[in-house]
Design an enzyme around this catalytic site. Structure first.
Site, mmCIF file in Angstrom:
data_model
loop_
_atom_site.group_PDB
_atom_site.id
_atom_site.type_symbol
_atom_site.label_atom_id
_atom_site.label_comp_id
_atom_site.label_asym_id
_atom_site.label_seq_id
_atom_site.Cartn_x
_atom_site.Cartn_y
_atom_site.Cartn_z
ATOM 1 N N ASP A 140 -60.261 16.479 81.210
ATOM 2 C CA ASP A 140 -60.114 17.991 80.858
ATOM 3 C C ASP A 140 -61.545 18.113 79.990
ATOM 4 O OD1 ASP A 140 -57.098 17.830 80.874
ATOM 5 O OD2 ASP A 140 -57.325 16.551 79.037
ATOM 6 N N GLY B 133 -63.414 20.040 81.848
ATOM 7 C CA GLY B 133 -64.203 21.425 82.206
ATOM 8 C C GLY B 133 -64.622 21.178 83.728
ATOM 9 N N LYS B 134 -64.029 20.313 84.327
ATOM 10 C CA LYS B 134 -64.733 19.968 85.793
ATOM 11 C C LYS B 134 -64.544 21.348 86.731
ATOM 12 C CE LYS B 134 -62.042 16.256 86.155
ATOM 13 N NZ LYS B 134 -61.872 15.874 84.636
ATOM 14 N N GLY C 19 -55.168 19.105 85.710
ATOM 15 C CA GLY C 19 -55.083 20.396 85.375
ATOM 16 C C GLY C 19 -56.507 20.927 85.415
ATOM 17 N N HIS C 20 -56.941 21.609 86.497
ATOM 18 C CA HIS C 20 -58.119 22.290 86.320
ATOM 19 C C HIS C 20 -58.068 24.058 86.219
ATOM 20 C CE1 HIS C 20 -59.967 18.700 88.967
ATOM 21 N NE2 HIS C 20 -59.556 18.580 87.487
ATOM 22 N N GLN D 225 -58.592 13.663 86.409
ATOM 23 C CA GLN D 225 -58.790 13.038 85.158
ATOM 24 C C GLN D 225 -60.001 12.720 84.520
ATOM 25 O OE1 GLN D 225 -56.269 11.655 87.872
ATOM 26 N NE2 GLN D 225 -55.288 13.254 87.079
HETATM 27 P P1 IMP Z 1 -50.248 9.709 84.228
HETATM 28 O O1 IMP Z 1 -51.422 9.859 84.832
HETATM 29 O O2 IMP Z 1 -49.370 10.970 84.143
HETATM 30 O O3 IMP Z 1 -49.439 8.381 84.507
HETATM 31 O O4 IMP Z 1 -50.572 9.492 82.678
HETATM 32 C C1 IMP Z 1 -51.282 8.581 82.246
HETATM 33 C C2 IMP Z 1 -52.265 8.858 81.074
HETATM 34 O O5 IMP Z 1 -53.518 9.739 81.748
HETATM 35 C C3 IMP Z 1 -52.006 9.761 80.026
HETATM 36 O O6 IMP Z 1 -52.514 9.359 78.630
HETATM 37 C C4 IMP Z 1 -52.049 11.114 80.309
HETATM 38 O O7 IMP Z 1 -52.042 11.882 79.352
HETATM 39 C C5 IMP Z 1 -53.220 10.897 80.830
HETATM 40 N N1 IMP Z 1 -53.648 12.019 82.127
HETATM 41 C C6 IMP Z 1 -53.400 12.039 83.271
HETATM 42 N N2 IMP Z 1 -53.874 13.109 83.645
HETATM 43 C C7 IMP Z 1 -54.443 13.552 83.143
HETATM 44 C C8 IMP Z 1 -55.724 14.837 83.247
HETATM 45 O O8 IMP Z 1 -55.773 15.367 84.040
HETATM 46 N N3 IMP Z 1 -56.277 15.009 81.892
HETATM 47 C C9 IMP Z 1 -56.200 14.452 80.796
HETATM 48 N N4 IMP Z 1 -55.381 13.351 80.639
HETATM 49 C C10 IMP Z 1 -54.818 12.957 81.902
#
Ligand code: IMP
Length: 437
Positions: free
Chosen positions: A15, A17-18, A42-43, A228
Site C-alpha cells: 500500500d 502508492g505504487k 489493491g492499486h 504487496q
Molecule cells: P494474503 O496475501 O491474503 O495471504 O495475506 C497475507 C498478509 O499479506 C496479510 O497480512 C495481508 O494483510 C498482507 N497483504 C496481502 N496483500 C497485500 C497488499 O496488497 N497490501 C498490503 N498488505 C497485503
C-alpha cells in the site's frame, strides 16, 4: 544496449502508492506486467477525479497503447478478474486480448482456496496471519503440491477442466469438512461457472513468457508492477506474517518468465510513514493519537478488504534492507502531505534488542526490536499544491534530505496528493518522471 525496463516495487508492507508511479511509467512502456500475488493486491489510481481500484488487472490498462500481462507468478482469480473487467468497461475502458494477456501457466484461485483461507484463519484465532481471505496462500500451496493445481491453460479445455474440478473438488470438500466442519462446495456450479469464464478468457491466454522475452530482445520497454511490499515477501519478509509469493525485484524473472537482466531500473516506493494490514510485528507502530491522525489523513483503509491499516513512523532501517535486497536505483517517496500538521515527525534509523543496538537488519528480530528514532520538526502547511522541491516548507525538505542520507539512495519523486499531477520530480533519473520538473 542498456535495458530500458522498469520494475516498481513496494519497500514496506504494501500500500505504498505504487499505482500512481506505475501509471506514469506505463505511458512510456509497451508492456505492464504483474509477476506476483493476485487479487490480494489493491492499486488505486486517480485520473481526472475518477478513482480506479485495481486488484488483478495491471495498472497499464488505463493507457490505450499498453499491453497488460498477468504473469505466470500470479495466482489468477477468474471471477474477480471478470468483475474488474466489467467495471472497467462500464467506465469506458476497453479490455480485450489486444491489451490484456494471461499467462497460460498462471495458477487459478478456486472457491475451495478461499474457503480454506477463511476457515484456517478462523481456526487460528489470535495466531491468525490476517490474510485478505482471497485464497492466495492455499492456491500457492496447491501450486507447490502440483497434484491439486489448476492453471489458466486448463480453461482452454472445458471437458478436462470439468473433470479436474470434480476430482480435485471432491478431495477439497473432504478435507474442508474434516478439518473445519465446512459444508461441501457445489462442484457442478463451480465447473459451469469456470467453463463459462474459460470461454471469455480463452483469447487472452497466451505464452506470455515467450512473448515478453521476444519483446525484451527487441528492445520494447517492459514495466514490471510489484504487488504487496517487500516486507511481506515469502522468503525475505516477516515470516510467517507475509504473503505467499516473491514480491521483491528478485521475483520478477521467475514470475514473468524473463531473464534477470530484464528487471531494468528498480524504483522502490516508500510511504513517508509506515502502514501494515494484518498481523505481525511492526516496531514503529503508533497505536495512539498519532496513528489515528495518519490513518485519517492518509485514508489508510485497505483497498481490498476495507480494514483499517495499522499506522506508524517511517522505518528506514527496514527500508534500507529491502532497498538493498532489490538493488533499488531510486526511491519514490509517497504521501508526504499526510504528515502535515504534526508538531514533530520521527524516522526510525535502527533497532535496539535487549538494550543493544543491532548492527544488521534481520526480519526475524522485529518482534523484539525497539526502534531508535531521529526526531525532526514537523510542518503546518498543506503540500497538495507544491510542484517543485523549492515549494515545500523547510521542515518537509529537511525530512526528504534525511530520507536520502539515511537510505544512501536518491529520492526520485515525492508524492504530495492522490492526483496524477500531485508529484514533485526531485533527483529522478527517469526522463518520464523528470518531465514533471
Ligand atoms: P494474503 O496475501 O491474503 O495471504 O495475506 C497475507 C498478509 O499479506 C496479510 O497480512 C495481508 O494483510 C498482507 N497483504 C496481502 N496483500 C497485500 C497488499 O496488497 N497490501 C498490503 N498488505 C497485503
Amino acid at each position: 544496449m542498456a535495458c530500458a525496463n522498469f520494475t516498481v516495487i513496494g519497500l514496506q508492507w504494501g500500500d505504498e502508492g505504487k499505482g500512481k508511479v506505475v501509471d506514469r511509467l506505463a505511458e512510456a512502456s509497451r508492456y505492464v506486467v504483474r509477476y506476483c500475488g493476485g487479487a490480494n493486491a489493491g492499486h488505486t489510481i486517480v485520473v481526472g477525479g475518477q478513482r480506479f481500484a485495481l486488484h488483478l488487472i495491471p495498472c497499464g490498462i488505463l493507457r490505450p497503447s499498453t499491453v497488460n500481462v498477468i504473469g505466470n507468478g500470479v495466482v489468477f482469480d477468474p471471477p474477480v478478474a471478470m468483475e474488474e473487467i466489467t467495471r472497467l468497461r462500464a467506465r469506458g475502458v476497453s479490455v480485450g486480448p489486444e491489451n490484456l494477456l494471461i499467462s497460460r501457466t498462471a495458477h487459478l484461485v478456486m472457491p475451495w482456496h478461499k474457503a480454506e483461507d477463511a476457515a484456517s484463519e478462523q481456526a487460528l484465532g489470535d495466531a491468525k496471519i490476517g490474510t485478505t481471505a482471497r485464497g492466495i496462500g492455499p492456491c500457492y500451496a496447491d501450486k507447490a503440491r502440483r497434484s491439486t493445481a489448476i492453471r489458466a491453460e486448463d480453461l482452454l479445455d472445458a471437458a478436462a477442466l470439468t473433470e479436474k474440478i470434480r476430482t480435485i473438488g471432491q478431495r477439497k470438500n473432504t478435507l474442508l469438512a474434516a478439518l473445519y466442519g465446512a459444508e461441501p462446495l457445489n462442484l457442478n456450479a463451480i465447473a459451469e461457472q469456470y467453463a463459462t469464464l474459460g470461454r471469455e478468457f480463452a483469447p487472452m491466454i497466451a505464452d506470455t513468457g515467450g512473448l515478453l522475452r521476444k519483446a525484451n530482445a527487441a528492445g520494447k520497454r517492459i514495466l514490471f508492477e510489484g504487488g504487496q511490499g517487500s516486507m511481506l515477501d515469502i522468503d525475505h519478509g516477516t515470516y510467517p506474517f507475509v504473503t505467499s509469493s516473491s514480491v521483491t525485484a528478485c521475483g520478477v524473472p521467475a514470475g514473468a518468465g524473463v531473464p534477470p537482466s530484464a528487471v531494468g531500473r528498480v524504483v522502490g516506493l516508500v510511504k513517508a510513514y509506515t502502514t501494515r494490514v494484518g498481523s505481525g510485528p511492526f516496531p514503529t507502530e503508533q497505536d495512539n493519537e498519532t496513528g489515528n491522525y495518519i490513518r485519517q489523513r492518509g485514508r489508510e483503509y485497505g483497498t481490498t478488504t476495507g480494514r483499517p491499516r495499522r499506522c506508524g513512523w517511517l522505518d528506514l532501517f527496514a527500508v534500507r534492507y529491502t532497498a538493498d535486497l532489490s538493488d533499488v536505483a531510486e526511491v519514490a517517496l509517497a504521501l508526504l502531505d499526510v504528515l502535515g500538521g504534526l508538531k514533530e515527525v520521527r524516522i526510525c534509523t535502527g533497532y535496539r534488542v535487549a538494550g543493544r543496538c543491532v548492527e544488521a537488519f534481520d526480519p526475524t528480530l522485529l518482534g523484539v526490536a525497539e526502534p531508535v528514532y531521529e526526531t525532526l520538526a514537523g510542518w503546518e502547511a498543506e503540500l497538495g499544491q507544491c510542484r517543485t522541491f523549492a515549494d515545500l516548507p523547510d521542515a518537509a525538505r529537511r525530512y526528504v534530505d534525511r530520507v536520502e542520507a539515511i537510505l544512501g539512495r536518491p529520492v526520485g519523486v515525492i508524492g504530495v496528493g492522490p492526483e496524477r499531477e500531485q508529484m514533485i520530480a526531485h533527483h529522478t533519473e527517469v526522463p518520464e518522471l523528470a518531465e514533471l520538473r
